[in-house]
Motif scaffolding. Structure first.
Motif, PDB file in Angstrom:
ATOM      1  N   GLY A 125     -68.038 -37.194 -11.540  1.00 31.86           N
ATOM      2  CA  GLY A 125     -67.356 -38.074 -10.875  1.00 31.86           C
ATOM      3  C   GLY A 125     -68.232 -39.086 -10.116  1.00 31.86           C
ATOM      4  O   GLY A 125     -68.009 -40.351 -10.646  1.00 31.86           O
ATOM      5  N   PRO A 126     -69.266 -38.793  -9.517  1.00 30.68           N
ATOM      6  CA  PRO A 126     -70.339 -39.871  -9.006  1.00 30.68           C
ATOM      7  C   PRO A 126     -71.251 -40.551 -10.182  1.00 30.68           C
ATOM      8  O   PRO A 126     -71.150 -41.748 -10.163  1.00 30.68           O
ATOM      9  CB  PRO A 126     -71.179 -39.238  -8.274  1.00 30.68           C
ATOM     10  N   LEU A 127     -71.249 -39.920 -11.347  1.00 33.03           N
ATOM     11  CA  LEU A 127     -71.933 -40.704 -12.217  1.00 33.03           C
ATOM     12  C   LEU A 127     -70.934 -41.654 -12.956  1.00 33.03           C
ATOM     13  O   LEU A 127     -71.553 -42.851 -13.504  1.00 33.03           O
ATOM     14  CB  LEU A 127     -72.574 -39.724 -13.395  1.00 33.03           C
ATOM     15  N   TYR A 128     -69.594 -41.273 -13.120  1.00 28.79           N
ATOM     16  CA  TYR A 128     -68.834 -42.449 -13.891  1.00 28.79           C
ATOM     17  C   TYR A 128     -68.561 -43.749 -12.727  1.00 28.79           C
ATOM     18  O   TYR A 128     -68.649 -44.575 -13.274  1.00 28.79           O
ATOM     19  CB  TYR A 128     -67.419 -41.601 -13.845  1.00 28.79           C
ATOM     20  N   ALA A 192     -67.224 -23.255  -4.596  1.00 22.85           N
ATOM     21  CA  ALA A 192     -65.756 -23.553  -4.816  1.00 22.85           C
ATOM     22  C   ALA A 192     -65.732 -24.474  -6.075  1.00 22.85           C
ATOM     23  O   ALA A 192     -66.553 -25.607  -6.212  1.00 22.85           O
ATOM     24  CB  ALA A 192     -65.145 -24.462  -3.596  1.00 22.85           C
ATOM     25  N   ILE A 193     -65.078 -24.141  -7.022  1.00 19.53           N
ATOM     26  CA  ILE A 193     -64.723 -25.066  -8.074  1.00 19.53           C
ATOM     27  C   ILE A 193     -63.794 -26.065  -7.590  1.00 19.53           C
ATOM     28  O   ILE A 193     -62.815 -26.042  -7.139  1.00 19.53           O
ATOM     29  CB  ILE A 193     -64.229 -24.373  -9.258  1.00 19.53           C
ATOM     30  N   SER A 194     -64.119 -27.378  -7.865  1.00 22.74           N
ATOM     31  CA  SER A 194     -63.435 -28.587  -7.275  1.00 22.74           C
ATOM     32  C   SER A 194     -61.816 -28.601  -7.796  1.00 22.74           C
ATOM     33  O   SER A 194     -61.562 -28.261  -8.891  1.00 22.74           O
ATOM     34  CB  SER A 194     -64.093 -29.773  -8.047  1.00 22.74           C
ATOM     35  N   LYS A 195     -60.895 -28.582  -6.614  1.00 22.03           N
ATOM     36  CA  LYS A 195     -59.670 -28.836  -7.011  1.00 22.03           C
ATOM     37  C   LYS A 195     -59.253 -30.049  -7.206  1.00 22.03           C
ATOM     38  O   LYS A 195     -58.458 -30.353  -8.231  1.00 22.03           O
ATOM     39  CB  LYS A 195     -58.815 -28.338  -5.541  1.00 22.03           C
ATOM     40  N   ILE A 196     -59.907 -30.779  -6.631  1.00 20.70           N
ATOM     41  CA  ILE A 196     -59.922 -32.348  -6.932  1.00 20.70           C
ATOM     42  C   ILE A 196     -61.179 -32.971  -6.282  1.00 20.70           C
ATOM     43  O   ILE A 196     -61.242 -32.672  -5.034  1.00 20.70           O
ATOM     44  CB  ILE A 196     -58.609 -32.951  -6.520  1.00 20.70           C
ATOM     45  N   THR A 197     -61.839 -33.890  -6.744  1.00 15.13           N
ATOM     46  CA  THR A 197     -62.776 -34.676  -5.988  1.00 15.13           C
ATOM     47  C   THR A 197     -62.746 -35.963  -6.321  1.00 15.13           C
ATOM     48  O   THR A 197     -62.374 -36.470  -7.458  1.00 15.13           O
ATOM     49  CB  THR A 197     -64.184 -33.988  -6.457  1.00 15.13           C
ATOM     50  N   VAL A 198     -62.529 -36.960  -5.446  1.00 16.89           N
ATOM     51  CA  VAL A 198     -62.395 -38.464  -5.355  1.00 16.89           C
ATOM     52  C   VAL A 198     -63.485 -39.287  -4.841  1.00 16.89           C
ATOM     53  O   VAL A 198     -64.104 -38.731  -3.895  1.00 16.89           O
ATOM     54  CB  VAL A 198     -61.175 -38.857  -4.847  1.00 16.89           C
ATOM     55  N   SER A 199     -64.142 -39.994  -5.727  1.00 17.79           N
ATOM     56  CA  SER A 199     -65.433 -40.918  -5.290  1.00 17.79           C
ATOM     57  C   SER A 199     -64.985 -42.153  -5.273  1.00 17.79           C
ATOM     58  O   SER A 199     -64.251 -42.567  -6.174  1.00 17.79           O
ATOM     59  CB  SER A 199     -66.512 -40.701  -6.369  1.00 17.79           C
ATOM     60  N   MET A 200     -65.326 -42.876  -4.235  1.00 20.74           N
ATOM     61  CA  MET A 200     -64.909 -44.435  -4.254  1.00 20.74           C
ATOM     62  C   MET A 200     -65.978 -45.244  -3.542  1.00 20.74           C
ATOM     63  O   MET A 200     -66.774 -44.616  -2.850  1.00 20.74           O
ATOM     64  CB  MET A 200     -63.464 -44.760  -3.284  1.00 20.74           C
ATOM     65  N   ALA A 201     -66.021 -46.550  -3.978  1.00 18.19           N
ATOM     66  CA  ALA A 201     -67.122 -47.506  -3.351  1.00 18.19           C
ATOM     67  C   ALA A 201     -66.494 -48.972  -3.394  1.00 18.19           C
ATOM     68  O   ALA A 201     -65.564 -49.109  -4.288  1.00 18.19           O
ATOM     69  CB  ALA A 201     -68.294 -47.400  -4.124  1.00 18.19           C
ATOM     70  N   LEU A 202     -66.523 -49.482  -2.203  1.00 23.58           N
ATOM     71  CA  LEU A 202     -66.000 -51.100  -1.896  1.00 23.58           C
ATOM     72  C   LEU A 202     -67.328 -51.946  -1.467  1.00 23.58           C
ATOM     73  O   LEU A 202     -67.783 -51.603  -0.636  1.00 23.58           O
ATOM     74  CB  LEU A 202     -64.906 -50.853  -1.349  1.00 23.58           C
ATOM     75  N   PHE A 213     -65.007 -53.005  -6.296  1.00 22.27           N
ATOM     76  CA  PHE A 213     -64.115 -51.485  -6.126  1.00 22.27           C
ATOM     77  C   PHE A 213     -64.406 -50.614  -7.194  1.00 22.27           C
ATOM     78  O   PHE A 213     -64.145 -51.067  -8.417  1.00 22.27           O
ATOM     79  CB  PHE A 213     -62.868 -51.798  -5.610  1.00 22.27           C
ATOM     80  N   ARG A 214     -64.672 -49.428  -7.019  1.00 20.80           N
ATOM     81  CA  ARG A 214     -64.534 -48.416  -7.947  1.00 20.80           C
ATOM     82  C   ARG A 214     -64.109 -47.015  -7.360  1.00 20.80           C
ATOM     83  O   ARG A 214     -63.951 -46.699  -6.401  1.00 20.80           O
ATOM     84  CB  ARG A 214     -66.060 -48.081  -8.359  1.00 20.80           C
ATOM     85  N   LEU A 215     -63.610 -46.334  -8.410  1.00 23.58           N
ATOM     86  CA  LEU A 215     -62.818 -45.011  -8.101  1.00 23.58           C
ATOM     87  C   LEU A 215     -62.888 -44.246  -9.264  1.00 23.58           C
ATOM     88  O   LEU A 215     -62.570 -44.508 -10.329  1.00 23.58           O
ATOM     89  CB  LEU A 215     -61.059 -45.467  -7.875  1.00 23.58           C
ATOM     90  N   THR A 224     -63.280 -36.422 -16.521  1.00 22.52           N
ATOM     91  CA  THR A 224     -63.167 -37.371 -15.229  1.00 22.52           C
ATOM     92  C   THR A 224     -62.512 -38.566 -15.492  1.00 22.52           C
ATOM     93  O   THR A 224     -62.719 -39.363 -16.397  1.00 22.52           O
ATOM     94  CB  THR A 224     -64.652 -37.631 -14.636  1.00 22.52           C
ATOM     95  N   ASN A 225     -61.838 -39.270 -14.258  1.00 20.07           N
ATOM     96  CA  ASN A 225     -60.838 -40.217 -14.544  1.00 20.07           C
ATOM     97  C   ASN A 225     -61.688 -41.574 -13.962  1.00 20.07           C
ATOM     98  O   ASN A 225     -61.630 -41.459 -12.859  1.00 20.07           O
ATOM     99  CB  ASN A 225     -59.571 -40.168 -14.284  1.00 20.07           C
ATOM    100  N   ARG A 226     -61.593 -42.591 -14.520  1.00 21.62           N
ATOM    101  CA  ARG A 226     -62.044 -43.918 -13.923  1.00 21.62           C
ATOM    102  C   ARG A 226     -61.282 -45.196 -14.609  1.00 21.62           C
ATOM    103  O   ARG A 226     -61.146 -44.943 -15.860  1.00 21.62           O
ATOM    104  CB  ARG A 226     -63.495 -44.186 -13.969  1.00 21.62           C
ATOM    105  N   SER A 227     -60.540 -45.911 -14.072  1.00 23.83           N
ATOM    106  CA  SER A 227     -59.873 -47.007 -15.026  1.00 23.83           C
ATOM    107  C   SER A 227     -60.297 -48.370 -14.482  1.00 23.83           C
ATOM    108  O   SER A 227     -60.178 -48.804 -13.311  1.00 23.83           O
ATOM    109  CB  SER A 227     -58.257 -46.826 -14.893  1.00 23.83           C
TER     110      SER A 227
END
Lengths: 302, 155
Positions: A125-128, A192-202, A213-215, A224-227
């Protein structure tokens, strides 16, 4: 059960030489491979091809900033080492600090976490988000591939038989942004195995328009999803309720969670709205959300 | 495929010939008699088998024996001989931290791993320090209290 050959190189050069001859499984921390190949109590795990143990290779243990200012992390660095290193980007340190529990974090490596290519892996997530690349080395040379391309799909990576992941290069850090967000939803704080993890930066421009902006989100699809398309909706514009909703709805179409889809979708939507809300009102401090005050003493300071 | 593996175990140099893919957990228990290393979940989640590996807590159920070559391992059998280890063990006994006892060697290692870096931890830091060790008897409170007692006695 037939035993496979096991190699124990003492230098990277030796390891690459072995890889040039044998398509060996590279085993570093063991936290994925020893579990996925385990049999039962008291029995030795069974592997279907030769294994090469690289846990203690000193060449894979370095963390440094290169001449372009990028953070370079040896593939054999453990989660604990990354969480404790002030050279490493903030998002990545948060993720490393919440991976498994203490004993596992002293074994599990970033190279292994990427190679395992689990959609629920903590570091992708952070690497993407930060446009990280992996350095792949063989006796014939070196190539660099963005992590987002290296992980092709669920449990599939773009690695040639003679190659090893030797380094992870992260060109951005929290210093490149005004606001950062990282939140992992797990059933408990440790193990804990991630149920969902969100990384963002602006990052804002001087006129309050969004410069960058990144998500990215993990556990919301087969990888992992990034668009960039979704990110571009708001880049260059001022944050407004309408634009936030546009981003939220567009990102909702990007993710494809299988289990508990509505929970994962709603959690993602709420995190995005919350982050933009805090950014728009210029909240004090850069960190919008971290990890519920779950703090490794002395390890994490922004 | 037998390979010679040498490492430091509880301060002594040891070596053996074995399959390097055997779990370090099994080597410690079966070849060196360190039966204080308990097997629980076999996948790194319960912490019962915790040992110190180059001064850091790890779960040897996840570590192939070959990875221990030329490294330093300390099990509960070694930790309890150290000043800090003995202090934790005594505090666990005095504080009533032990019920069935199966998780306790791992808990002592976790406490040792915590207190070696942080001799005066808060409650939260203690709970974080043992977050990878699962106990199904005590509800953790008496373990946390006992680790506090061990820290107090070290002052």
């Amino acid at each position: 059960m037939e035993e496979v050959k096991c190699y124990m190189p003492e230098t990277l050069e030796e390891a690459l030489e072995i890889k040039s001859r044998v398509n060996a499984i590279v085993l570093a921390g063991g936290s994925d491979l020893m579990v996925s190949n385990k049999r039962t109590i008291g029995l030795t795990p069974v592997f279907d091809r030769p294994v090469m143990i690289v846990r203690n290779l000193p060449e894979l243990k370095k963390i440094y900033i290169n001449d372009k200012g990028e953070c370079c992390i040896g593939s054999g660095c453990t989660s604990a080492e990354i969480a404790a290193s002030k050279l490493c980007p903030w998002h990545l340190r948060q993720a490393a600090n919440r991976m498994g529990a203490i004993g596992l974090r002293n074994s599990a490596t970033i190279g292994g976490n990427i190679a395992n290519a689990s959609p629920k892996g903590d570091t992708p997530g952070p690497l993407y988000l930060l446009d990280a690349r992996v350095k792949l080395q063989s006796i014939h040379g070196t190539r660099e591939v963005p992590v987002a391309d290296f992980i092709v799909k669920f449990k599939t990576i773009d690695l040639h038989e003679d190659e090893m992941i030797t380094e992870v290069i992260v060109p951005y850090s929290e210093k490149d942004f005004d606001y950062v967000f990282w939140h992992k939803v797990g059933t408990r704080k440790a193990n804990a195995i991630s149920k969902i993890t969100v990384s963002m930066a602006l990052k804002f421009n001087a006129d309050d328009t969004v410069k960058d902006f990144r998500l990215s989100a993990t556990a919301t699809g087969s990888k992992t999803n990034r668009s960039r398309d979704v990110e571009n909706i708001i880049i260059g514009k001022k944050i407004s309720t309408e634009l936030i909703e546009e981003v939220v709805q567009a990102y909702d179409k990007v993710i494809s969670p299988r289990a508990m889809p509505e929970f994962r979708r709603e959690a993602t939507r709420r995190m995005i709205r919350r982050f933009f809300g805090e950014c728009a009102r210029h909240a004090e401090g850069k960190v919008i959300e971290t990890y519920d005050g779950y703090r490794m003493p002395g390890a994490i300071e922004l | 495929m037998e390979t010679k593996i040498s490492f430091t175990l509880n301060g002594k140099k040891v070596s053996l010939s074995t399959d390097p893919l055997r779990r370090l957990l099994d080597v410690l228990r079966e070849d060196f008699g360190c039966t204080g290393v308990k097997e629980g979940c076999s996948e790194g989640e319960c912490g019962a088998c915790s040992v110190m590996f180059n001064g850091r807590m790890v779960t040897p159920c996840l570590i192939p024996a070959g990875a221990a070559d030329k490294q330093e391992i300390m099990t509960i059998e070694g930790v309890r001989e150290t000043e800090l280890g003995a202090r934790i063990v005594q505090a666990f006994a005095d504080g009533g931290a032990v019920q069935c006892g199966y998780c306790i060697p791992g808990m002592v290692i976790a406490a040792y791993n915590l207190l070696q870096d942080n001799p005066d931890p808060t409650d939260d830091e203690i709970r974080l320090g043992i977050s990878g060790n699962i106990c199904r008897c005590t509800g953790y409170d008496l373990i946390v209290e006992s680790i506090k007692l061990a820290a107090r006695r070290g002052k």
